[in-house]
Design a protein around this motif. Structure first.
Motif, PDB file in Angstrom:
ATOM      1  N   ALA A 195     -26.273 -19.658  21.351  1.00 40.89           N
ATOM      2  CA  ALA A 195     -27.179 -19.442  22.483  1.00 40.89           C
ATOM      3  C   ALA A 195     -26.466 -18.774  23.649  1.00 40.89           C
ATOM      4  O   ALA A 195     -27.086 -18.057  24.446  1.00 40.89           O
ATOM      5  N   ASN A 196     -25.156 -19.004  23.786  1.00 35.27           N
ATOM      6  CA  ASN A 196     -24.409 -18.363  24.879  1.00 35.27           C
ATOM      7  C   ASN A 196     -24.480 -16.841  24.784  1.00 35.27           C
ATOM      8  O   ASN A 196     -24.588 -16.144  25.801  1.00 35.27           O
ATOM      9  N   ALA A 197     -24.414 -16.318  23.557  1.00 37.01           N
ATOM     10  CA  ALA A 197     -24.478 -14.861  23.381  1.00 37.01           C
ATOM     11  C   ALA A 197     -25.842 -14.328  23.812  1.00 37.01           C
ATOM     12  O   ALA A 197     -25.941 -13.255  24.402  1.00 37.01           O
ATOM     13  N   VAL A 198     -26.892 -15.086  23.519  1.00 32.06           N
ATOM     14  CA  VAL A 198     -28.231 -14.665  23.926  1.00 32.06           C
ATOM     15  C   VAL A 198     -28.348 -14.636  25.447  1.00 32.06           C
ATOM     16  O   VAL A 198     -28.876 -13.694  26.032  1.00 32.06           O
ATOM     17  N   VAL A 199     -27.837 -15.689  26.095  1.00 30.74           N
ATOM     18  CA  VAL A 199     -27.917 -15.760  27.556  1.00 30.74           C
ATOM     19  C   VAL A 199     -27.090 -14.642  28.190  1.00 30.74           C
ATOM     20  O   VAL A 199     -27.495 -14.036  29.191  1.00 30.74           O
ATOM     21  N   ALA A 200     -25.917 -14.354  27.608  1.00 30.40           N
ATOM     22  CA  ALA A 200     -25.097 -13.270  28.146  1.00 30.40           C
ATOM     23  C   ALA A 200     -25.857 -11.944  28.080  1.00 30.40           C
ATOM     24  O   ALA A 200     -25.840 -11.146  29.029  1.00 30.40           O
ATOM     25  N   GLY A 201     -26.537 -11.703  26.968  1.00 33.03           N
ATOM     26  CA  GLY A 201     -27.336 -10.492  26.864  1.00 33.03           C
ATOM     27  C   GLY A 201     -28.509 -10.485  27.822  1.00 33.03           C
ATOM     28  O   GLY A 201     -28.854  -9.459  28.402  1.00 33.03           O
ATOM     29  N   LEU A 202     -29.102 -11.659  28.012  1.00 28.91           N
ATOM     30  CA  LEU A 202     -30.238 -11.769  28.929  1.00 28.91           C
ATOM     31  C   LEU A 202     -29.803 -11.487  30.354  1.00 28.91           C
ATOM     32  O   LEU A 202     -30.511 -10.838  31.128  1.00 28.91           O
ATOM     33  N   GLN A 203     -28.632 -11.967  30.723  1.00 27.30           N
ATOM     34  CA  GLN A 203     -28.127 -11.729  32.077  1.00 27.30           C
ATOM     35  C   GLN A 203     -27.743 -10.272  32.282  1.00 27.30           C
ATOM     36  O   GLN A 203     -27.804  -9.757  33.401  1.00 27.30           O
ATOM     37  N   ALA A 204     -27.369  -9.593  31.202  1.00 27.02           N
ATOM     38  CA  ALA A 204     -26.958  -8.193  31.328  1.00 27.02           C
ATOM     39  C   ALA A 204     -28.150  -7.269  31.505  1.00 27.02           C
ATOM     40  O   ALA A 204     -28.007  -6.149  31.975  1.00 27.02           O
ATOM     41  N   VAL A 205     -29.339  -7.734  31.124  1.00 29.73           N
ATOM     42  CA  VAL A 205     -30.546  -6.917  31.265  1.00 29.73           C
ATOM     43  C   VAL A 205     -30.980  -6.930  32.712  1.00 29.73           C
ATOM     44  O   VAL A 205     -31.297  -7.975  33.274  1.00 29.73           O
ATOM     45  N   LYS A 206     -30.973  -5.771  33.338  1.00 29.65           N
ATOM     46  CA  LYS A 206     -31.380  -5.653  34.738  1.00 29.65           C
ATOM     47  C   LYS A 206     -32.446  -4.565  34.844  1.00 29.65           C
ATOM     48  O   LYS A 206     -32.154  -3.419  35.139  1.00 29.65           O
TER      49      LYS A 206
END
Length: 882
Positions: free
Chosen positions: A431-442
């Protein structure tokens, strides 16, 4: 909403400024088995964020046993995580209604409803998990459209092995036929997507990879961010090696791999609570907790009791479900006795079906059985749990057929399965990888659905008073009725009340919310005449010419209403030329602060909203004019919630070419940066480098805040701008809203003569928002030495009107426009059509109506290709006419 706690399994805190608004889960295998992923992600986010939401864009029909009468996944999440509020707000549109709208070609309306429901729901949420409806209706295409509208990144999911346990089928509910719409939901929501896939028997690593890459391209075609992919139900025997190979293959393709949950025997079994729900059965006896147990076989008990016991004894480790008819209560008593013995054969439960020839009212000694079970519990002789017994009204054959079609579902009562889902998710999904990708989406772009929703919301918040002079057009009447019904603006229609209401009745329109004002019978006519004389006195305007002008030109009369503060804005052009619509505004509503009047178009592209300027007014603007157009366009865009990233267009990108046209744009950029250093501007730049990040990376050296992500495009001349917006509109099917006039004291906007009712509504909304931000009074300079100067009383009256033109007084003035007989008799109409329909009269359009000379830079106007240019070489001054 700012993330307020560390996300991840204790190791990865997010940036404090990161907004985690939406995660879109799309099942790209379209089989619908992703409940472990839904529960796992919700459980993960809930541990770290206080306000987590769940949203179903298209909701399935509720189960017959549903307490909340809503989609089963919504009810599951709502109950498992003890959510508060009205669960109905967690859904967009029911599946039957969605299917009807898709069949009728109402895809856009469907996405509008989904987006509106989503925006209302997500208001106080840190993050909302959105479940794409692909398996239910539309497939991946509709998922992409919804995600794009939400602005949400997508996580693709796939489900692994579908090898069914006994009584399992792929679908628990009838599905709507796939239709070519889905990725649009993700696109409509503007949401980043996480793709999910369901594993299937006999599929290889290449099969999973190829399917995922095809589905990923669908999302990319809709410009939706794909966070990655996660799989569910990979066959356990090959889970380790397939996971390792898939991770490598996806990494090489640049698709993040978040993990794969193996198939699980517990999750694949059908349990008694699912039988009870699926068959609508009643629980007669046994503890409720015992219905949360699985069974591994079905035995139909039609034989004698002793033969049934022999069959059960042959498989002492089994836990079957015994199905028999309601008249075989001897079997119920026999199995109860077997359960009381520590050495008796075990069963998971008993299902009683309707007896084939039952008589109404007969209970087959049910009362006696009830007393026996109750006596066991009260006697204290038996300390264990009683045998679960369920009863259904279905005949035996129908009940067996229904059992054979049941899915191994997860219900709010399935506590063991829910716990297992959470455990498997934590063990196998990163799940950490998903959140990291989610945070990178701007996301920096505004999607068309976002813009339209924002537009309507802003209008409803501060409805303005808009005058529509073309009441003889049925499209205008229909738009006026809808605008007032939806509370978007206050509307005044110009014309004869009896005629307008009669036409509305024929069309079935309700105009009760509109004001109807007849210029021929207005008690404000003389005041408008005085104001027009004052405004155009330097051009030789007389009272007679002014009166004739207002009497013969409804656009001029409506413009004077706006100038006087009796209306906040005007929309016209459905049956008038652009010149006829905007010429009065250019004469009485020009701003001394921004003397250049220009225009913009809002282009609603499939995945984003962009602003084009100037595509309708200025033919060959100078460098200073281009700078003014850029500044005004940036301010207008910002007023509509669009981040102003201005690209000044040319055939050269930042010095790659040279020439006088390039130099003009370069000078304009320098002027903008000097006058408004707060505006992010780039140029000279080519269109592809301005809009495409990949092209910008090649053509633009160094960092640029605009290149590749521009939202406002300023064209070097009218020829380029007008043809470009038409080419984009016709080639892509984009909606072009405009031209929206800029640089006026009060808003006046033009329609295309081919406009539709939605076009008119959108233009009214744009005008209303402009009006809410333009509250400056219109002040005219009076020259007392001029022979046509107004009297002291008239001057005082006009000064009062100007002073009261601010917002509060403007709204109050709506009430003063009454349907009362005017003080003036009707004047003879001049020898010209009221719509200025000397449509080819370019000379007239290029000259002021009061006989004044044409401006040094004649205005040429276009609105979409159906109106002629308004300018022509200066001609001898004609006799003044309205």
């Amino acid at each position: 909403m700012v993330a307020r706690a560390a996300l991840g399994n204790g190791s990865m805190p997010p940036s404090p400024s990161t907004e985690l608004q939406c995660l879109f889960l799309s099942d790209v295998s379209n089989v619908g088995q992703r409940t472990p992923l839904l529960l796992g992600f919700f459980n993960y986010f809930e541990r770290h964020l206080p306000h987590v939401g769940f949203f179903e864009p298209i909701a399935a029909e509720a189960l017959a046993t549903s307490e909340l009468k809503i989609d089963r996944h919504v009810e599951l999440v709502y109950k498992v995580f003890n959510m508060k509020g009205d669960a109905r707000h967690m859904t967009g549109v029911q599946d039957a209604e969605a299917a009807r709208m898709i069949a009728n070609g109402q895809n856009s309306d469907l996405l509008d409803r989904i987006y509106s429901a989503y925006v209302m729901y997500k208001e106080d949420k840190d993050i909302v998990i959105v479940e794409g409806p692909g398996p239910l209706v539309g497939g991946t295409e509709l998922d992409a459209q919804i995600a794009a509208a939400l602005g949400a990144p997508v996580l693709m999911t796939m489900t692994g092995s579908l090898a069914a346990a006994p009584c399992q089928n792929t679908h628990a509910f009838p599905l709507l036929p796939p239709r070519p719409l889905p990725t649009q939901i993700a696109a409509a929501l503007g949401a980043p997507v996480l793709m999910t896939m369901t594993g299937q028997p006999n599929l290889t690593v290449a099969d999973y990879f190829n399917r995922a890459m095809v589905k990923r391209q669908i999302f990319l075609d809709h410009h939706v961010d794909v966070l990655g992919i996660v799989l569910n139900g990979i066959p356990r025997a090959s889970h380790a090696i397939m996971t390792a190979q898939l991770r490598d293959r996806f990494a090489q393709a640049g698709l993040p791999f978040a993990g794969a949950i193996p198939s699980d025997n517990l999750l694949r079994t059908v349990r008694l609570d699912e039988v009870q729900t699926g068959l609508g059965a009643a629980r007669l006896y046994g503890d409720q907790l015992l219905t949360d147990v699985e069974f591994d076989d079905i035995i139909v008990a039609c034989q004698r009791l002793e033969e049934l016991l022999e069959i059960l004894a042959e498989r002492p480790a089994g836990r079957p479900l015994v199905v028999t008819s309601a008249d075989r209560l001897d079997i119920v008593l026999g199995l109860l006795a077997a359960q009381l013995s520590v050495s008796g054969p075990g069963v998971a439960g008993v299902l009683l079906t309707q007896a084939g020839s039952s008589r109404t009212g007969r209970n087959y000694a049910r009362d006696t059985i009830d007393r026996i079970f109750a006596g066991l519990m009260q006697s204290g002789l038996y300390k264990g749990s009683l045998l679960p017994v369920l009863s259904t009204d279905m005949p035996l054959r129908e009940a067996l057929a229904r059992l054979g079609s049941l899915d191994a579902a997860i219900l709010p009562s399935s506590q063991r399965k829910i716990t297992q889902c959470k455990r498997l998710f934590e063990q196998y999904v990163d799940a950490n990888a998903v959140v990291a990708g989610l945070q990178a989406v701007k996301p920096t772009r505004m999607t068309p659905k976002m813009f339209m929703h924002t537009l309507k919301s802003m209008c409803r918040a501060t409805p303005q008073h808009i005058v529509l002079p073309e009441s003889e057009d049925k499209r205008v009447l229909a738009a006026a009725a809808e605008v007032t019904a939806r509370g978007l603006a206050k509307i005044t229609l110009l014309g004869e009340q009896t005629t307008i209401l009669a036409e509305a009745k024929k069309l079935g329109l309700d105009l009760s919310g509109c004001n109807i004002h007849n210029p021929q019978r207005s008690d404000r006519f003389e005041k408008y005449v005085d104001m027009l004389v004052a405004a155009r006195s330097k051009k030789g305007m007389t009272r007679d010419v002014a009166a004739d002008t207002l009497n013969g030109d409804v656009n001029f009369y409506a413009t004077m209403m706006v100038a006087a503060g009796d209306a906040d804005g005007m929309v016209s052009g459905a049956i008038h030329t652009t010149a006829s619509t905007i010429r009065p505004a250019l004469q009485v509503l020009k701003s001394s602060e921004a003397p250049l009047v220009s225009s913009i178009f809002f282009l609603c592209l499939p995945d984003r909203l962009v602003v084009y300027g100037d595509c309708a007014v200025n033919v060959n603007p100078s460098a200073a004019d281009l700078a003014q157009i850029a500044i005004t366009s940036a301010d207008t865009a910002e007023a509509f919630g669009i981040e102003p990233l201005v690209a000044m267009l040319s055939y050269s990108t930042l010095g790659s070419g040279a020439g006088p046209d390039v130099q003009k744009v370069a000078e304009a950029v320098a002027i903008v940066k000097k006058r408004r250093p707060d505006i992010k501007v780039e140029g000279p730049i080519q269109y592809d480098a301005a809009i495409d990040p990949k092209v910008a990376a090649v053509k633009v050296q160094g960092e640029s805040e605009v290149a590749g992500k521009a939202t406002i495009f300023i064209f070097p001349d009218l020829n380029t701008g007008n043809n470009t917006y038409k080419a984009v509109q016709q080639s892509t099917g984009a909606i072009a809203m405009g031209p929206v006039m800029q640089g006026l004291l009060k808003p006046v906007n033009d329609l295309s003569r081919g406009c539709t009712v939605p076009d008119i509504i959108n233009t009214i909304c744009v005008t209303s928002i402009q009006a809410s931000r333009l509250s400056r009074p219109v002040v005219f300079n009076y020259h007392q030495d001029h022979p046509s100067a107004p009297s002291h009383a008239a001057a005082a009256a006009m000064a009062t009107i100007a002073a009261n033109a601010e917002k509060a007084a403007a709204l109050a003035s709506v009430e003063r426009i009454a349907l009362t007989p005017g003080l003036l008799p009707p004047k003879q109409r001049p020898d010209r059509s009221t719509d200025g329909s000397d449509k080819g009269g370019a000379a007239r359009a290029s000259r002021s109506t009061d006989g004044g000379a044409a401006p040094s830079k004649p205005v040429r106007s276009t609105d979409g290709g159906d109106k002629p240019a308004a300018a022509a070489p200066p001609a001898p001054a004609p006799t003044p006419s309205a």
